[in-house]
Design an enzyme around this catalytic site. Structure first.
Site, PDB file in Angstrom:
ATOM      1  N   ILE A  63      36.415  47.497  33.639  1.00  0.00           N
ATOM      2  CA  ILE A  63      36.850  46.232  34.242  1.00  0.00           C
ATOM      3  C   ILE A  63      37.043  45.180  33.159  1.00  0.00           C
ATOM      4  CG2 ILE A  63      36.298  44.390  35.877  1.00  0.00           C
ATOM      5  CD1 ILE A  63      34.940  46.350  37.608  1.00  0.00           C
ATOM      6  N   HIS A  64      38.292  45.055  32.707  1.00  0.00           N
ATOM      7  CA  HIS A  64      38.611  43.976  31.762  1.00  0.00           C
ATOM      8  C   HIS A  64      39.382  42.911  32.535  1.00  0.00           C
ATOM      9  CE1 HIS A  64      42.827  45.503  31.178  1.00  0.00           C
ATOM     10  NE2 HIS A  64      42.237  46.609  31.567  1.00  0.00           N
ATOM     11  N   ALA A  65      40.049  42.041  31.821  1.00  0.00           N
ATOM     12  CA  ALA A  65      40.648  40.880  32.468  1.00  0.00           C
ATOM     13  C   ALA A  65      41.600  41.236  33.620  1.00  0.00           C
ATOM     14  CB  ALA A  65      41.379  40.039  31.431  1.00  0.00           C
TER      15      ALA A  65
ATOM     16  N   ALA B 160      39.833  42.688  36.701  1.00  0.00           N
ATOM     17  CA  ALA B 160      39.009  41.618  37.277  1.00  0.00           C
ATOM     18  C   ALA B 160      39.882  40.686  38.109  1.00  0.00           C
ATOM     19  CB  ALA B 160      38.301  40.833  36.169  1.00  0.00           C
TER      20      ALA B 160
END
Lengths: 512, 89
Positions: B14-16, B19
């Site tokens: 879960i990166h930018a 997210a």
């Protein structure tokens, strides 16, 4: 009460006194919650508009920031800071970046880095839209010193004249006033305190008179109808004249000239950074002056032209764009490319110091002429090496001087007429042939410097509109044999003082 | 209250971008929605919260919702996580 200072722009004007107390206008953006929501929503709107026409990838990138700015947690955090608006936002984003960094996950670390740039752009946007200070139209502004934004505001609001305490002859805020021909006096000790006892002021060249009664005087316009953009010497030698501008409105009263330098950073400092906003402005100027040429200089940020956010003030011009803010560079170039319908736009790269930078920028550009500023000693010394990669050269003198002399241009010991500067100008010009070479710097827009520049056989100069009339007067009295005498003396001089004396001697001779 | 567990399958976790997707989907529902990992609980409607969760590939997280559309809310988020957010697995 009369006071004498150093005249930056001569003129005769009168008006009501308007005192500017503080130098820093961001401190004055008072925090209130409504303003916060309002400005963040405006920025979101701007972001979405920006990415509308881009690839999905970019839209997703923007979505992240949109959500971040909408986040209640972030807004609450900003609201709870007991600071002014700009500081509060800056702190809240820094805290978030810090937390991301602490998670020790690579992509969060990258994001934390990215947030710094995002923060910069957001703060510049806010400062550009909210940071305006108020100034009264038709007044005489009196201050210790000004910021660039304040100078810009003064120009836009048609302030009559400016009187300052500062001694910084060549700082950007002062240069803006000079470029725009606003009658300005600097070096007036304690004038802010003295002026508080008076209502009106009259500026006549290097003297300001403070009074309590309004006195009307005859003022004259800087806009004269010039028939052609070539000014001709006594012996028939032609000098091609271009103009330097900062605002689109400046070309409204003037015809027949190429724009040799459009400094776009002033758009940036006013929060105009969106692709579409930029494109409209470039297109407007391009069509208005067509078939004349519009030379757009890429954002030259850094140094004392600092968006509040740039941390390392030594990173400037193309270095900043290439290595710290690619998005801004890409957006500006794409705005220029789509504005160039009439094919009369050229791109000018600021603060170039090496060939690699030109190659890198040219990768992004197709079908537009590209030139570079010669304003670092390194670029002046390898002018011949750039020839293969560029279509034209434009030499700027104040930065060239400060980086050659290793002293800031605001410093009192800054020597504008140091012999080394003339050697560099002469050398660079002689190595530039056959590419077009012009001087757009301050050196060509003051009487003494103009003589020296022309004495080197440089036949194109780009100058501010208010200086056109004066330049024409001087050029029409010149001739080749006098110029070659001048160049010989300037190049062989030992000291700045000798050069100034020599140039002054010839100027007096010409004008007598 | 409706709860489900799900494992992060995409390579980058879960990166930018993910997210953002979670946050956008969660915001469409009226229920309160939470993500939980190792005892840390964050709102699925807060992008800051989701990023602080630190969820690389292979992490198991719990999604919990309370409200009239709780089932649909949790299932929608589970679905996008299981699909790896349309990214490289």
């Amino acid at each position: 009460m009369k006071l004498k200072g150093i005249s930056i722009v001569k003129g005769k004007v009168s008006g009501k006194i308007f005192i500017v107390e503080s130098g820093n206008n961001t401190e004055n953006i008072v925090f209130n919650v409504e303003k916060l929501d309002n400005i963040l929503d405006k920025y979101i709107e701007y972001l979405l508009e920006e990415v509308e026409s881009l690839d999905k990838k970019y839209r997703e990138y923007a979505d992240f920031y949109v959500n971040l700015l909408k986040s209640r947690r972030l807004r609450e955090n900003i609201k709870n800071k007991d600071k002014n608006l700009v500081e509060a936002i800056s702190l809240a984003i820094d805290e978030f970046a810090g937390q991301l960094l602490n998670t020790n996950i690579q992509h969060n670390k990258d994001l934390s880095d990215e947030l710094k740039f995002f923060k910069n752009e957001l703060l510049d946007f806010i400062e550009g839209r909210l940071g305006e200070f108020k100034v009264e139209k038709d007044s005489i502004v009196i201050a210790r010193n000004l910021t660039i934004r304040q100078s810009l505001k003064i120009v836009r609001e048609k302030v009559k004249g400016v009187a300052l305490e500062t001694n910084a002859l060549t700082s950007h805020p002062v240069l803006i006033l000079k470029d725009k021909g606003i009658p300005t006096i600097i070096g007036l000790k304690d004038i802010v305190n003295i002026a508080k006892q008076y209502k009106y002021a009259i500026i006549i060249d290097d003297e300001i008179e403070l009074t309590n009664e309004r006195i009307e005087i005859q003022e004259k316009s800087i806009y004269v109808d010039f028939q052609t953009d070539e000014f001709i010497m006594k012996d028939g030698t032609k000098v091609k004249i271009q103009i330097n501008i900062d605002f689109p409105s400046e070309i409204e009263n003037i015809k027949n000239f190429d724009v040799g330098l459009f400094r776009t950073e002033y758009l940036y400092l006013n929060g105009i950074i969106g692709k579409n906003e930029q494109k409209d402005i470039y297109e407007y100027i391009s069509s208005k002056i067509y078939p004349k040429i519009l030379t757009i200089r890429l954002f030259d940020l850094g140094g004392d032209k600092v968006p509040i956010s740039i941390e390392d003030k030594n990173v400037r011009g193309i270095r900043y764009l290439l290595h710290y803010n690619r998005d801004l560079l890409n957006r500006q170039i794409s705005a220029i490319v789509s504005a160039n319908k009439l094919k009369n736009i050229r791109i000018l790269i600021p603060m170039v110091s090496s060939v690699e930078e030109v190659i890198e920028v040219k990768k992004l550009i197709d079908d537009i002429k590209v030139g570079i500023m010669i304003e670092t000693p390194s670029s002046a010394l390898i002018t011949d090496r750039f020839k293969k990669f560029v279509d034209f050269f434009s030499l700027g003198t104040n930065d060239l001087s400060q980086y050659t002399l290793a002293i800031s241009r605001e410093n009192i010991s800054f020597q504008q007429f140091h012999p080394s500067i003339f050697r560099l100008i002469y050398y660079s010009y002689s190595k530039s042939k056959p590419k077009p070479f012009s001087v757009c710097g301050d050196m060509a827009s003051n009487d003494l410097g103009l003589l020296a520049v022309l004495s080197f056989n440089i036949n194109t100069i780009s100058i501010p509109i208010p200086y056109l009339q004066r330049a024409k007067e001087i050029i029409e009295r010149l001739e080749k044999n006098i110029l070659s005498e001048i160049s010989r003396k300037v190049i062989t001089a030992y000291k700045e003082d000798d050069i100034i004396k020599c140039l002054r001697y010839y100027l007096d001779l010409l004008l007598s | 209250m409706y709860t489900r567990k799900v494992v992060i399958v995409n390579k980058l976790g879960i990166h930018a971008r993910p997210a953002t997707k979670i946050c956008e989907i969660a915001s469409r529902f009226s229920s309160e929605i939470y993500l939980e990992k190792d005892g840390i609980v964050v709102s699925a409607k807060s992008i800051l919260g989701i990023l602080m969760l630190v969820a690389p590939k292979g992490t198991e997280i719990t999604i919990r919702a309370q409200g009239i559309d709780e089932i649909e809310a949790v299932e929608s988020i589970v679905k996008i996580i299981e699909e790896g957010f349309g990214e490289e697995i």
